[in-house]
Design a protein around this motif. Sequence first.
Motif, mmCIF file in Angstrom:
data_model
loop_
_atom_site.group_PDB
_atom_site.id
_atom_site.type_symbol
_atom_site.label_atom_id
_atom_site.label_comp_id
_atom_site.label_asym_id
_atom_site.label_seq_id
_atom_site.Cartn_x
_atom_site.Cartn_y
_atom_site.Cartn_z
ATOM 1 N N HIS A 445 0.728 -1.205 -0.069
ATOM 2 C CA HIS A 445 -0.185 0.029 0.001
ATOM 3 C C HIS A 445 1.023 1.349 0.079
ATOM 4 N N ALA A 446 1.736 1.123 0.816
ATOM 5 C CA ALA A 446 2.737 2.461 0.915
ATOM 6 C C ALA A 446 3.353 2.569 -0.410
ATOM 7 N N PHE A 447 3.657 1.647 -1.104
ATOM 8 C CA PHE A 447 4.637 1.637 -2.056
ATOM 9 C C PHE A 447 3.436 2.228 -3.358
ATOM 10 N N ASP A 448 2.330 1.832 -3.308
ATOM 11 C CA ASP A 448 1.413 2.191 -4.356
ATOM 12 C C ASP A 448 1.287 3.772 -4.325
ATOM 13 N N HIS A 449 1.179 4.203 -2.921
ATOM 14 C CA HIS A 449 1.067 5.720 -2.737
ATOM 15 C C HIS A 449 2.383 6.293 -3.280
ATOM 16 N N ILE A 450 3.351 5.660 -3.056
ATOM 17 C CA ILE A 450 4.648 6.356 -3.020
ATOM 18 C C ILE A 450 4.948 6.432 -4.772
ATOM 19 N N LEU A 451 4.795 5.566 -5.199
ATOM 20 C CA LEU A 451 4.965 5.579 -6.649
ATOM 21 C C LEU A 451 3.876 6.463 -7.453
ATOM 22 N N ALA A 452 2.692 6.343 -7.145
ATOM 23 C CA ALA A 452 1.615 7.338 -7.295
ATOM 24 C C ALA A 452 2.194 8.737 -7.323
#
Lengths: 863, 189
Positions: A445-452
Amino acid sequence: MGQRGGWGQISALSWQQEGVGLEGAGISLAKIVFHLSRKVTSIVPESCLLILLGLGLGGIVLAVAKKAEYQLEPNMFFLFLLPPIVLDSGYFMPSRLFFDNIGAILTYAVVGTLWNSFTTGAALWGLHQAGLMDPGIEAGLMDFLLFGSLISAVDPVAVLAVFEEVHVNETLFIIVFGESLLNDAVTVVLYKVFNSFVELGPARIHATDYVKGVASFFLVSLGGTAVGLLFAFLLALITRFTKRVRIIEPLFVFLLAYVAYLAAEMVSLSSILAVTFCGICCKKYVEANISQKSRTTVKYTMKTLASSSETIIFMFLGISAVDTSKWAWDTALVLGTLFFILLFRAVGVVLQTCVLNRFRLIPLDRIDQVVMSYGGLRGAVAFALVILLDRAKVKAKDYFVATTIVVVFFTVIVQGLTIKPLVTWLKVKRSDHHKPTLNEELHEHAFDHILAAVEDIVGHHGYHYWRDKWEQFDKKYLSQLLMRKSAYRLRDEIWDVYYKLNIRDAISFVDQGGHVLSAAKLALPSMPSRTSMSESSVTNLLRESGSGACLDLQVIDTVRSRRDKEDAAMHHVLRGSLYKPRRRYKASYSRHFISPDKQERQDKEIFRQNMKRRLETFKSTKHNVCSSKSKARLKEKGRKKKNISLTSDTPNGKTHRNVPWQEAAPVLVMVSSEEEESDSSETEREDDEGIVFIARATDEVLQGKTTPGSLDVCPSPCIIPPSPTLAEKELPWKGDQADLAVYVSSETTKIVPVDMQKAWNQSISSLESIASPPGIESGSQHRRFACPVLEEQPQSANQAMSEQSSCFQFPSHISKSGRSQSDSSPDGAEQQELQPLMATEEQGRMVPTTEPRWLMFNRASHL
Amino acid sequence: MKGPICKVYLSQDCTFFTRKEILRLFDRYRDLAPQLVPLDYTGKPAVTLPYELIGSMPELKDNPFRQRIAEVFSENGDGNMTLDDFLDMFSVLSEMAPRDLKAYYAFKIYDFNNDDYICKSDLEKTVNKLTRNELTPEEVNLVCDKVIYEADVDNDGKLSLEDFQHMIIRAPDFLSPYRSSPFSDTVSG
């Protein structure tokens, strides 16, 4: 082999005369038998079994009739058997996954197929030139290229049949499957071009013909796609206006898709592409427009048709192979073809993957490549195409037929049999359904946010940019145009339904006393007490079995070890409150099983979020002051009330009423009834908000009001068969009831929800006032209710029985049929498909009447 | 006009990028603040974009990690970005970039207090950001304990970069939620 015996009889009786009908039935029976023996189907793919069965049958027929009677007619195949399969695969195609991998799929489908057909054709020609083949084979380069084009296309039917049982990971599956669907255009073009070249003769082919050939590829593929899109648009548009004629909705879906197929076929565009894209594109709008029942019908009919088509195809493949008159065997050709298609498929896959992997973040590794090249199964399309060849022009047709049959059999049987062990042996990443660890969940989840965020900052719009654009366009124009207004707001409605469900669940949580608090706070000591509770209380069991939307927390009850329990609880907490970024969903396709689609998963997500919030509010309001025991009883009272309304039409219904809970806990009654009232009114309020404009829901509300009314005035025979439509409500005999204030208000409040709310509150309170006093008066008369918790089920059964016997008083027979149905079928049948309906089902249970359900079924019978 | 930029950056160790990408990134960078960034980048002027400019982008409005990302990628850790930082940032997205690099940046983003370990306070911050502070402190605490327990190989109560990478290896789809489609570069605007 029981099925074979049965078949023998059938064929002995009337084999000559019987058409597809009996065969279909027999084949389906065979299929059932196959699926009964799990052990066999777990090793041998169904397609192999069917082909073998077909071979056996063909042999029997040959022995009996002395000549081969049946074979796979290309016309029948292309006109009737193939379309359902393609439509099914298009309609249920996990479109997100498909479009995510569209680049790879297109490459394999176009470049791969071209490569395969040219190399195979050329290599065979080389073999022929080298004199390794029987000199009797009169074939030039063009003939071999023609043969190469038809033999090189991977077959969607075969691929599906085998891959479905192998369960490789989604990406691998979608690539092979998508390729097999999309290569149709290439195959069709190549086949036609080479066919005409063969007819012309190599001498008279000019350079322009080659150019035409290339151009026709684009024409055929893009044209086919365009036809598909056009019909998808039409279909969506038509379903927008079928509100009054729900019955024909499924028909339109099938008809228009089929017309798309025929239209494409007629102007010799790629019909498979047309249907595939029609299916993929129309789904979203059609699903939103048509009714829930039509949706179910479409789903099941499509699966049934596709499944039976597939079965028949394989069966007929087996049967046709027996026909030796069309065979001409040449070992070199057969072996050469087999060798070359395997070799060139493998080479092609490796080469293309090399190129593709430069563009992929997750490269297709060596093992994937092995599976992909090994999974290139040939099937009925090749067979039908080779049968279609004109013997006068293609002189080596007989050889080609024989070779094709061998190739098809080899790929389906040998490769089909071995691919599963191969996949296991190579440890191919299967489609896994393990629960992600907490870390994965959190960091992903965190990474989805970060990449976005990073994407946004650097303004890098990849694939997502276009998808976003498309979604915007879709939202702005297409959906407006193609979806009806009500469906366009579907999300809101779903939200409301779930909201209702939430409240229902929350109420049942309140039933369990302090457990809401403990569950929300994850105080683990409460878990054991919860389990013991659910063992003892019937209502709990009822809820567990009856509720379609089972909370995760309940699932936790079944987990044994403490650590697991903690883990699961943790997951639940995290899952429930994680703030979701834009995300991808896993998707899958299966011919035999219908999986819940993305929509449902999203709704589940919403539900979870929502539930969480509801629990919080309940926690804060401290609604649950009483002990858990009284709460449980409260819930039970809800059940009892249902029984009350059931019994109220029996002559002495009044004396039966309210006994059980009255007797068991006379003191607690007042408290709990108050709470019940507030709860149920609250529930109803949500109901009003959510679906006030939907026919069924208003009916339900309406009925909810008539019931207390009828209880009030004429207890015994006057539960009128509920009036489903406005017109019916105007009927004079209905008017008799209208002297009740409550009932009148229901007329007006159909328009004004707020009034309705009041009316409902009124009716509830009136019901309460009716319900309680006689119970107190006649409380201790009926000893058989002494143990209400345990006798719950038998009682309701008893009462339903007695009610059955006394229902002659009812004015119309409809109510009778409706009632008997309502007691047995709705729960099971509806739970499978209609999640939103569950809300109303459950509603019927919570609110102290069962009438809504009768109502629904009356409506059904009216239809 | 733009040639020099490419020369400057291609001659550097930015092997992940193509000329086109660098040009595009520069345009993007410049679009954020046309008045600040000069067109001529030959002399590598020391231009930084303040965080306020980046953080106020409408796309980022809802993103819980926006400040943290800017901080990690900016050279001095205050969230202001140079063109170099911009390119660095893009490298995380780039498909050519090795997984290790991505994991490294991911780790850095998590590591709120810059002590080279993901400790419990870091995790708590992450969880709170992810759940928009909806969980109670006890719940957050429990979750963090669990996460550390799951991934902590060397049992020191905090996650090192090795622990983190180890965990990522176990989840093969990790770090690829966005760029899994082939040809995504060919359609990029």
